[in-house]
Structures are given as structure tokens and as C-alpha cells.
Enzyme design. Sequence first.
Site, PDB file in Angstrom:
ATOM      1  NE  ARG A 238     -26.947 -33.074 -13.817  1.00 23.08           N
ATOM      2  CZ  ARG A 238     -26.745 -33.473 -15.078  1.00 23.08           C
ATOM      3  NH1 ARG A 238     -27.180 -32.737 -16.082  1.00 23.08           N
ATOM      4  NH2 ARG A 238     -26.139 -34.618 -15.335  1.00 23.08           N
ATOM      5  CD  GLU A 267     -34.189 -31.867 -14.165  1.00 23.77           C
ATOM      6  OE1 GLU A 267     -33.908 -32.996 -14.605  1.00 23.77           O
ATOM      7  OE2 GLU A 267     -33.515 -30.866 -14.416  1.00 23.77           O
ATOM      8  CG  HIS A 286     -32.603 -32.997 -17.939  1.00 26.63           C
ATOM      9  ND1 HIS A 286     -32.174 -33.103 -16.639  1.00 26.63           N
ATOM     10  CD2 HIS A 286     -31.491 -33.105 -18.710  1.00 26.63           C
ATOM     11  CE1 HIS A 286     -30.861 -33.280 -16.621  1.00 26.63           C
ATOM     12  NE2 HIS A 286     -30.425 -33.283 -17.864  1.00 26.63           N
TER      13      HIS A 286
HETATM   14  P1  NAP Z   1     -16.618 -30.059 -18.687  1.00 29.09           P
HETATM   15  O1  NAP Z   1     -15.976 -30.201 -20.020  1.00 29.09           O
HETATM   16  O2  NAP Z   1     -15.999 -30.712 -17.502  1.00 29.09           O
HETATM   17  O3  NAP Z   1     -16.762 -28.480 -18.405  1.00 29.09           O
HETATM   18  C1  NAP Z   1     -17.091 -27.944 -17.157  1.00 29.09           C
HETATM   19  C2  NAP Z   1     -16.673 -26.485 -17.084  1.00 29.09           C
HETATM   20  O4  NAP Z   1     -17.086 -25.982 -15.813  1.00 29.09           O
HETATM   21  C3  NAP Z   1     -15.151 -26.288 -17.178  1.00 29.09           C
HETATM   22  O5  NAP Z   1     -14.866 -25.092 -17.866  1.00 29.09           O
HETATM   23  C4  NAP Z   1     -14.748 -26.157 -15.709  1.00 29.09           C
HETATM   24  O6  NAP Z   1     -13.594 -25.376 -15.504  1.00 29.09           O
HETATM   25  C5  NAP Z   1     -15.936 -25.385 -15.176  1.00 29.09           C
HETATM   26  N1  NAP Z   1     -16.104 -25.453 -13.717  1.00 29.09           N
HETATM   27  C6  NAP Z   1     -16.375 -24.386 -12.922  1.00 29.09           C
HETATM   28  N2  NAP Z   1     -16.505 -24.749 -11.646  1.00 29.09           N
HETATM   29  C7  NAP Z   1     -16.288 -26.079 -11.608  1.00 29.09           C
HETATM   30  C8  NAP Z   1     -16.273 -27.028 -10.559  1.00 29.09           C
HETATM   31  N3  NAP Z   1     -16.534 -26.677  -9.280  1.00 29.09           N
HETATM   32  N4  NAP Z   1     -16.008 -28.325 -10.859  1.00 29.09           N
HETATM   33  C9  NAP Z   1     -15.765 -28.701 -12.127  1.00 29.09           C
HETATM   34  N5  NAP Z   1     -15.764 -27.834 -13.168  1.00 29.09           N
HETATM   35  C10 NAP Z   1     -16.029 -26.533 -12.921  1.00 29.09           C
HETATM   36  O7  NAP Z   1     -18.111 -30.580 -18.703  1.00 29.09           O
HETATM   37  P2  NAP Z   1     -19.139 -30.611 -19.949  1.00 29.09           P
HETATM   38  O8  NAP Z   1     -18.991 -31.883 -20.699  1.00 29.09           O
HETATM   39  O9  NAP Z   1     -19.058 -29.316 -20.667  1.00 29.09           O
HETATM   40  O10 NAP Z   1     -20.526 -30.724 -19.141  1.00 29.09           O
HETATM   41  C11 NAP Z   1     -20.894 -29.732 -18.227  1.00 29.09           C
HETATM   42  C12 NAP Z   1     -22.143 -30.116 -17.477  1.00 29.09           C
HETATM   43  O11 NAP Z   1     -23.270 -29.994 -18.324  1.00 29.09           O
HETATM   44  C13 NAP Z   1     -22.216 -31.565 -16.989  1.00 29.09           C
HETATM   45  O12 NAP Z   1     -21.510 -31.765 -15.774  1.00 29.09           O
HETATM   46  C14 NAP Z   1     -23.686 -31.796 -16.824  1.00 29.09           C
HETATM   47  O13 NAP Z   1     -24.105 -31.497 -15.513  1.00 29.09           O
HETATM   48  C15 NAP Z   1     -24.308 -30.786 -17.769  1.00 29.09           C
HETATM   49  N6  NAP Z   1     -25.010 -31.448 -18.884  1.00 29.09           N
HETATM   50  C16 NAP Z   1     -26.338 -31.271 -19.023  1.00 29.09           C
HETATM   51  C17 NAP Z   1     -27.004 -31.880 -20.061  1.00 29.09           C
HETATM   52  C18 NAP Z   1     -28.478 -31.690 -20.239  1.00 29.09           C
HETATM   53  O14 NAP Z   1     -29.151 -32.642 -20.609  1.00 29.09           O
HETATM   54  N7  NAP Z   1     -29.005 -30.508 -20.035  1.00 29.09           N
HETATM   55  C19 NAP Z   1     -26.315 -32.705 -20.955  1.00 29.09           C
HETATM   56  C20 NAP Z   1     -24.955 -32.855 -20.797  1.00 29.09           C
HETATM   57  C21 NAP Z   1     -24.305 -32.228 -19.747  1.00 29.09           C
HETATM   58  P3  NAP Z   1     -12.162 -25.794 -16.163  1.00 29.09           P
HETATM   59  O15 NAP Z   1     -12.275 -25.392 -17.594  1.00 29.09           O
HETATM   60  O16 NAP Z   1     -11.181 -24.998 -15.408  1.00 29.09           O
HETATM   61  O17 NAP Z   1     -12.039 -27.285 -15.973  1.00 29.09           O
END
Ligand code: NAP
Length: 327
Positions: A238, A267, A286
Site C-alpha cells: 500500500r 491514488e 495499482h
Molecule cells: P499476509 O499473508 O497477511 O502477510 C502480511 C505479512 O506482513 C506477514 O508476514 C505479517 O507478519 C507481516 N506484518 C508486519 N507487520 C504487520 C502488521 N502490523 N499487521 C499485520 N501483518 C504484519 O498478507 P498478504 O496476502 O501477503 O497481503 C499483504 C498486503 O499486500 C495486503 O494487506 C494488501 O495491502 C497488499 N496487496 C496489494 C495488492 C496490489 O494490488 N498491489 C494486491 C494484494 C495485496 P506475520 O508473518 O508475523 O503474520
Amino acid sequence: MATKRILAYGRLNDDQLAQLSRDFAVQVFHDLDDGDDPAFRAALADAHGLIGASVTITPELLDAAPKLEAIATVSVGYDNYPVDELTRRGILLCNTPDVLTETTADTGFALIMAAARRVVELAEFVKRGDWQASIGPEHFGSDVHGKTLGLIGFGRIGAAVARRGALGFGMKVRYALASPKPQLEAELGAERRELDDLLAEADIICVTVPLTAETTHLIGAHEFAQMKPSAIFVNIARGQVVDESALIAALEKGQIRAAGLDVFEQEPLSPESPLPYMPNVVALPHIGSATHETRTAMAQRAVDNLILALNGERPISLVNEAAWRPA
Ligand code: NAP
């Protein structure tokens, strides 16, 4: 029992709308990205379910929706929802993890490759007719294979980027700001680091943490100062996770070499932003999950979540577990 009402403001295909309409009354709002739309606000009064991604849901909007039971966001990120407030009101929030992981990791890798090998800049060079002789070192990029990839956040998407790097490109993987991941360490040779150590060690840094109060402006002037002058910085999480003025300054000063950005603090990107015009920046609108296949799968997951939630069954992907009250 009266039919429950759904307001749909995400892009759903005809089959998905038909699936929702079998049991519920569905009102569709096309291209809605502002919760202040008068027709939407009026419809909230009788809504039991919402499905979409583009509207920021505020406590004030929730006040206008006294019957609301569930929201199905067509996204994995849920930073534009007041989660605690939804839980307090007993409203379920469902998201779409997993189905977009690989596609978003593909976008991350596209940005890594484009920024490191100067793909966009040099394609523009050819388009302008400037390719008049063999190119020299002033147009060389840097290797991706064999380099050190630093993941900030190592969840679903972070791990999928790391797999591409380790298995496809022979990269060393480091990660920070995530709990220890022994399985991924064994699978990919990944090693966990403190954030500052990762920033100093990595050749390519990719941000994959969700946006929360703790991660807002997580990467700023101090963090850019730790990076190598040759570093490639990629953000597919983000925009607000990065202090964008500090990023611009780091790119201008040559504190880092290049950036690949899918997300921005504002955005669509403000016309005043210098980022898209900087030769060492690849800026995308995005598009992390934006493929036909994945957007269809995300919408389908959201539809399935909402149908389950409104029928009193546990949705497949529930963000606020504390709001779940089994029948
Ligand atoms: P996820 O599986 O929940 O992974 C998040 C990672 O961030 C985990 O390793 C988590 O730690 C870590 N983390 C560090 N600080 C954190 C906090 N304060 N709160 C929660 N987690 C924290 O999520 P994901 O599916 O990989 O997605 C990650 C993010 O990518 C989404 O939230 C979204 O904002 C973004 N995204 C962007 C796009 C785009 O279009 N560019 C598309 C999809 C997603 P732990 O391993 O200890 O839980």
C-alpha cells in the site's frame, strides 16, 4: 422472512450477480468510489450486505446502515474498513486472500525486472527513435539473478515473491517484519533479519506488509538511508506504508538506484507527482491483482463469502473472527 438486500459496487459478472440474486435482492452501483453518493447512502438504510472494494467504509456510513450484517470486500487488504467498529457492531468483514497471491507476486516480479533492467526507460528510448548505435554502459541495468532479495513482510504474497526469486532466479532471500517462518527458511534458504540489517544487506527490497497504524510510513528517510546506493526498491503493498516524499528524495539524491511502484499515497496518482516522470521509476496504476482470471476469482470468493455470511454460515475468509456468532 423478508428478502435480504445487497448493495453491489464491485465488478461482478452476470453469473455472479445471478448467483447473488437467487436468494437476495441486489442493487448494483456502477463505478461507485465515493460513499457520499446520495443513492448509495439512501440504499444503506435497508442493506444487509455490501460487496465491492472501492468505497472507504466509515463509522458514519455504518450509522446509515442499521441492518448491515456483512461486508464482502473484493480485496485481501482491508485498510479502508473500520475493523474494530465493525466487530463492535457485530458486522462480519470478509476478504479474498490466496486467490490473488500468485498474480500479485507476478506484478512484484515484473516491477523488480523492469526497474533493475530499465525495461520501461529503454523501451521509451527505442520508441523515441534514440537507438542510433549500440548501447553503452550508460544504459546498462543490474542483474536480478543471484542477488539478495529482501522481503519486508513475509506472508502469502511475500513468500510467493520469495519463491520466484529463490527458485527461479537463484536469489538469496532475507525477510523482516514477520514472525519466524522455519518452513520457508528450509524451503528457500530464507533468513530472518532486523529491518535495518535487511535494508543494508538486500540488493532488491520488496514491501509486502498490510497497511495498519503500525506500518504507516514504515519506510521513510531513515530506512532509505540504510539501503545500498545500488538498491532497487519495490512496493506492491500500500502506498501509505512508504513516506513518498522521502522516497522521491532518496531517488533524486541517488541514495537508491531505482523504484518499482504499484501503489501510491494518493491514488489515482496526483498529476503533480514527479514519480512517473523520473527515469529510474516504474509506476503502475495499482494492478497487483488485475488480471481477468484473478479479478474473476476474487469477485467469486467475495460472492461466496457474502452468501455464506447472510445465510448465517461461516464465510470462507473472515477478517474479524470476533464478530462471528455461530447460529
Ligand atoms: P499476509 O499473508 O497477511 O502477510 C502480511 C505479512 O506482513 C506477514 O508476514 C505479517 O507478519 C507481516 N506484518 C508486519 N507487520 C504487520 C502488521 N502490523 N499487521 C499485520 N501483518 C504484519 O498478507 P498478504 O496476502 O501477503 O497481503 C499483504 C498486503 O499486500 C495486503 O494487506 C494488501 O495491502 C497488499 N496487496 C496489494 C495488492 C496490489 O494490488 N498491489 C494486491 C494484494 C495485496 P506475520 O508473518 O508475523 O503474520
